[in-house]
Every structure is written in C-alpha cells, then in structure tokens.
Scaffold this active site. Sequence first.
Site, PDB file in Angstrom:
ATOM      1  N   SER A 251      -1.848   1.931  -7.475  1.00 33.40           N
ATOM      2  CA  SER A 251      -1.818   2.926  -8.548  1.00 33.40           C
ATOM      3  C   SER A 251      -1.768   4.322  -7.958  1.00 33.40           C
ATOM      4  O   SER A 251      -1.892   4.508  -6.747  1.00 33.40           O
ATOM      5  CB  SER A 251      -3.045   2.779  -9.440  1.00 33.40           C
ATOM      6  N   LYS A 252      -1.587   5.283  -8.838  1.00 35.59           N
ATOM      7  CA  LYS A 252      -1.493   6.692  -8.427  1.00 35.59           C
ATOM      8  C   LYS A 252      -2.678   7.126  -7.574  1.00 35.59           C
ATOM      9  O   LYS A 252      -2.548   8.008  -6.734  1.00 35.59           O
ATOM     10  CB  LYS A 252      -1.455   7.573  -9.677  1.00 35.59           C
TER      11      LYS A 252
END
Length: 480
Positions: A251-252
């Site tokens: 994820s980011k």
Amino acid sequence: MVRVRFAPSPTGYLHVGGLRTALYNWLLARREGGTFLLRIEDTDRTRLVEGAVEALLEALKWAGVTPDEGAVVGGPLGPYVQSERLEIYREMAARLVESGHAYHCFCTPERLAEMREQQVARGESAMYDRHCRNLDPAERERRLTAGEPHVIRMKIPDGRTLTVEDQIRGPVSFDSSQVDDQVLMKSDGFPTYHLAAVVDDHLMEITHVIRGEEWLSSTPKHLLLYEYFGWQPPVFAHVPLILNASGKKLSKRDGDVSVEAYREKGYLPEGLLNFLALLGWSPGDEREFFTPQELTGVFSLERVRKSGAVFDFDKLLHINGLHMRAQSTSRLVELVMPFFDRVAWPRPEPEYLARVIEVMGERANLLTDYVEPIPYFYSDPAEYDPATVKKRWKAASPELMEAWVARLETLEVFGHEALDEALRTLAESRGVGAGQLIHPTRLALSGVGSGPGLFEMMEVLGREVCLRRLRTALERLPRP
Ligand code: GLU
C-alpha cells in the site's frame, strides 16, 4: 490468435501492480504475435477521477507497454470505453431477463442495509436474500411501468460447483451457494463491472484474461454469465498479489505505488519493467537482467507463481542500475536532461553532461543521481558541509591549498593523470600525505566530503572553475 486486454478503471494513477498486469498481457501478445487491447472500465461513476485516463495512457506510453487496439488508438471492435457502450449492456441484460437468468430487483438501499444488518447479527455472511427473485410477474410489470427504481440481478443456481481452470493456479472450485445474486445493471442505467467485463471480453474476442488475483473470486459469476449467454469463456490467469515486506498487500504506506512516482524518481522504464516482470514470474534460472525485447522471448504464464510477490525496493534500485549501465551515454544524456528543469541551476551543455555521466560511472542507479546529489558539477558550492570542514580543513590546509593553487595555474595539461601526478609531487615536496591535499581540495570544489574520483572531477570542472572555487574556499573557510 491471441487477444489480451488491460482493462483499468480510471480511478487515479497507474499503480505498479496495474503496470505489471499490463506488462504480462503485453508480453504474451508480443510473444504470440497477438493483439494487446486497452479498454477503459469507467462504469462506476462514483469512483471516476478527472484526468485519470490521460494519466494512465501517459504512464503506459512512458513504459512502452502500448496497446495495439483499444481506447484512443481505435480498432474494429470499439468503442473501447465502457461508458460509450451502455446500449450494448442494456440489450445483453434484457436478454438474460428474457431467458430467465436474471431478474428485476426493486429492493431499496434501506431494505438491503437492514437485511444485511440482521444477517450479520445472526452471524451469517451478508448476501442478497433473493426477495425479488420470485416476484409475481404482474406486480413486476406494474412496478416497472410505474418507473420504480430497480436493478437487474443474475440468478445464481444453488448447489453447483463452479470450477475456474486457472492457467496459473490450476482448477479452483467455488460452491455456488456462497455466490451472491450479483447486480448486473445498476439503477443509474450503468452496468456493473461483472456484466460489462464479460460482455466486452466476448465481443472484443479476448482469448486470455490475465488479471490480478483479487478478481479470482468473481470468476465463478463470470463463468455463469458465459454459460447463460451461450458463449465460450476465455482462458483465465490470475496473477499473484503484490506484498510488502511484512507479507501484507502493498500500500501507499510502504512507499511509492504509482508508476509516475518511479518515473519522477529517475527510474528507467526498462528497469521498472524488468523488476515488475520478475515480481511473480521467474525465468527458471538465476538471470535477472532482461530488456523488454528479451522478456518477450522468455515470458510464459506457466512460470508465474501462485503465491504473493514481495515488492523489494532495493532490488528495484539494483535492477535499475543494471539498466543504467546498459545505456549509451548519449541516451542517458537525453533522458537526464529534463530533470534539470526542476532544480535551481540551468541545463548543462549535452557534451558536459556526457562527461559527468562518464565520471560518475557505477555510482548512478537512477537518472536523478546525475542531478540533485551532485550540484557541484553545475554550480559553485553555496556552503561547506560543517562536519567535513571540521574533519578535513586542518591548520596546515590554507597554506597547502595556496601552494596547490599556484601549481594548478601553471599546470600544462589539465587532465586527471597530470593532476594526480602534480598533487602527489607537491605533497611529497611538502612532506605530507596526499590526503592532506586531496580532502581539502574536494571540500573546496564540492562543499562535501565524498563523490566521484577527485582528479576526474577536476578535469570535468576545468581549470578556471577549480581555481575559482579553491580561491573562494580560501577566503571563506576560517583558519582553524
Ligand atoms: N477494471 C478492473 C480493474 O480495474 C479490471 C479487472 C479485469 O481485468 O477484469 O482492475
């Protein structure tokens, strides 16, 4: 004839996982002399992001993973943007209602929410209770005529085993009783992803659906739709999830996930593609360097792994470095030049940049390594790193530097070998180690304590710049 597609939803930027999916499709098409198609899946109107299609295309273009057919490029089986195909989905949904495989559902969002709440409270999984599946035909007609909002749902049979013959995973079976009566057409007149994807994959004559593992659980619904329509399903291949170092979905929070970010950071498209190809696929030996061309020769779905693939940022940098060193200096000059538009100093002359690139040698793993970390190649140092000053600017330094300046003024050839020899001769005549001259010189020229070989650097900077910077340092650095 192999026909594959990349079918992104324009909900933002191109994710590295999306690029990997596109790449695997593209590689298969290239290997088989097939067609790689781009379809824009924009039927979820709530998730659309302005400019996302353009950003997707730009990122694919940069990566060189470009479609042969599809949105923007065109082709015989378009339109390739789903919002331009609404009439087709409407007809197809009507066909399923007609044949008894789908039905109108008038349940309100409130009723559905309540139903779900009760199911969850009873410890059941939330699933549509099929309330409208057996509505009295007369009532249904009356409500339709009255213009009551409704959706169209597909009928899922009970007690069937639905088996996806996945090219990567082998057979994967699902119990139809666990599958929801999926909405096919929403009340806004747009299809859901499931209907639109199946209809389009059929009409666009897709032979292989290669997509992320997150779609595997939707595939039984898709198989049923193919059956209901009487169509031949394509081959399915679900590629593994991309994980972070702790085994969770990337994820980011773990780092950059957009292709654009890697471009900005100075990665080469070839480097990123090579890394992404190896993320879930292996050539079967230890080899790790592949050009896109080479990949088309060796890539196969059979060698794609089933288990999740860990995104190793260090490996990406390492592989990019291999590709940097495989480029000609002139191509690097071309690629690096635009990065100067975001720093304070102007673009250098191409010939000058070429010399910097050569001097940097294996120190550079990114295109930006020729820019931000080495400002001293392009402008005089504005300050001197205090720790380096403390460590390298000794009591004897000013006097030694003055003698060195005098020597440089008259040095015949300002080349790295002559500079090397002159410095060592001077050090010897003064009875000091060469380091006593090397370190303060580097500090004066670059403002920092490390960098490429000093004499090569001096040759690139040239006599005039070196003398100016040495004199400035003598003025500005206090005598310890
Ligand atoms: N639009 C879907 C996505 O954004 C495509 C899924 C598929 O390839 O079928 O991932």
